[in-house]
Design an enzyme around this catalytic site. Structure first.
Site, short mmCIF file in Angstrom:
data_model
loop_
_atom_site.label_atom_id
_atom_site.label_comp_id
_atom_site.label_asym_id
_atom_site.label_seq_id
_atom_site.Cartn_x
_atom_site.Cartn_y
_atom_site.Cartn_z
N VAL A 7 0.84 -1.19 0.00
CA VAL A 7 0.00 0.00 0.00
C VAL A 7 0.88 1.24 0.00
O VAL A 7 1.60 1.50 0.96
CB VAL A 7 -0.93 0.02 1.22
CG1 VAL A 7 -1.83 1.26 1.17
CG2 VAL A 7 -1.77 -1.25 1.28
N ASP A 109 8.10 0.08 2.84
CA ASP A 109 8.42 -0.18 1.44
C ASP A 109 9.92 -0.22 1.21
O ASP A 109 10.43 -1.04 0.43
CB ASP A 109 7.78 0.88 0.54
CG ASP A 109 8.09 2.31 0.97
OD1 ASP A 109 8.50 2.53 2.13
OD2 ASP A 109 7.92 3.22 0.14
N ARG A 110 10.68 0.61 1.91
CA ARG A 110 12.13 0.65 1.75
C ARG A 110 12.77 -0.62 2.31
O ARG A 110 13.73 -1.16 1.74
CB ARG A 110 12.70 1.90 2.42
CG ARG A 110 12.14 3.19 1.82
CD ARG A 110 12.53 4.41 2.62
NE ARG A 110 13.91 4.80 2.35
CZ ARG A 110 14.53 5.76 3.02
NH1 ARG A 110 13.90 6.41 3.99
NH2 ARG A 110 15.78 6.07 2.72
#
Length: 262
Positions: A7, A109-110
């Site tokens: 997301v 996300d990283r």
């Protein structure tokens, strides 16, 4: 079959893995106002289009940079899949040695991208993710996550131009026929695209100089292909890097739980 969900601020990307391979993927708009039932019906339609059902899914992992949406997604997973999802965050086993001042500040996300990048491409490594924000992550030769750079994404940059300059129209971000624009639209396309390419090349160059290494540069995200075609610093484009990383994290944590007898 494992269901993975990434997301982002603008879009959410969903995928299903079967025996380690990405079988199908979808992209939808991130909507902070949808309920668990609305998300459930949407996911049901996507699965059914591929001849799948909730019952085919045996595990779920979710990565999100939008905290308000997580309650609805977790409820959706429990109500429709009958599965409690694994959420990328504190407590999940990543195998990463994060050298950030506060490791909890590193976006999910990283982390996911770093896990996939190291596994698939080795180290040292720079990962550039073209999302709502563009992130640059540096992993050194010892596979330590050293930190990175965060900049406004190309769409945010373009939106700022439209909103602040009343006479400039909204345009499609695509490669113009020449750098020197012959009309307003082509001049804007040139400025947005090549201005961003210049930013990418400049930041990557400075990261390499500071690291005193020649790390491989991996690009992912919606506009990675377009930028990479105009840049000489990107070595590999992997549009599904984040989904692959989610699957790897699911497998790592599922195996650890199995070993513990949980």
């Amino acid at each position: 079959m494992i269901f993975v969900l990434d997301v982002g601020n603008t879009n959410a990307v969903l995928g299903v893995f079967e025996e380690g391979e990405l079988r199908q993927h979808w992209r939808m708009e991130t909507d902070r106002h949808k309920t668990e039932d609305e998300y459930g019906m949407l996911v049901k339609q996507l699965l059914e289009h591929e001849g799948l059902s909730f019952e085919d899914v045996k595990g779920i992992i979710v990565s999100s940079v939008v905290p308000p949406i997580m309650f609805a997604l977790e409820r959706m997973c429990e109500k429709y899949f009958k599965i409690k999802p694994l959420v990328v965050g504190p407590g999940i086993k990543t195998g990463l040695n994060i050298k950030y001042e506060n490791p909890r500040e590193v976006g999910a996300d990283r982390i996911v991208n770093a896990v996939a990048g190291i596994h698939l491409y080795g180290s040292p490594l720079i990962i550039v993710d073209f999302g709502t924000a563009t992130t640059y992550c540096y992993i050194n030769e010892e596979k330590h996550y050293m930190g990175g750079v965060i900049t406004p994404g190309i769409m945010i940059s373009a939106e700022a131009l439209y909103s602040r300059a009343a006479k400039l129209p909204r345009i499609e971000i695509t490669k113009p026929s020449s750098v020197v624009g012959k009309n307003t639209v082509s001049a804007m396309q040139s400025g947005i695209l090549y201005g961003y390419v210049g930013q990418v090349e400049g930041i990557v160059k400075r990261m390499k100089e500071e690291a005193r290494q020649e790390p491989k540069v991996i690009a992912t995200g919606g506009l990675a292909k377009l930028i990479s075609e105009e840049s000489n610093v990107i070595d590999i484009v992997d549009p599904f890097l984040t989904l692959k990383g989610l699957y790897m994290l699911y497998e790592r944590n599922a195996n650890l739980q199995h070993e513990k007898g949980e």
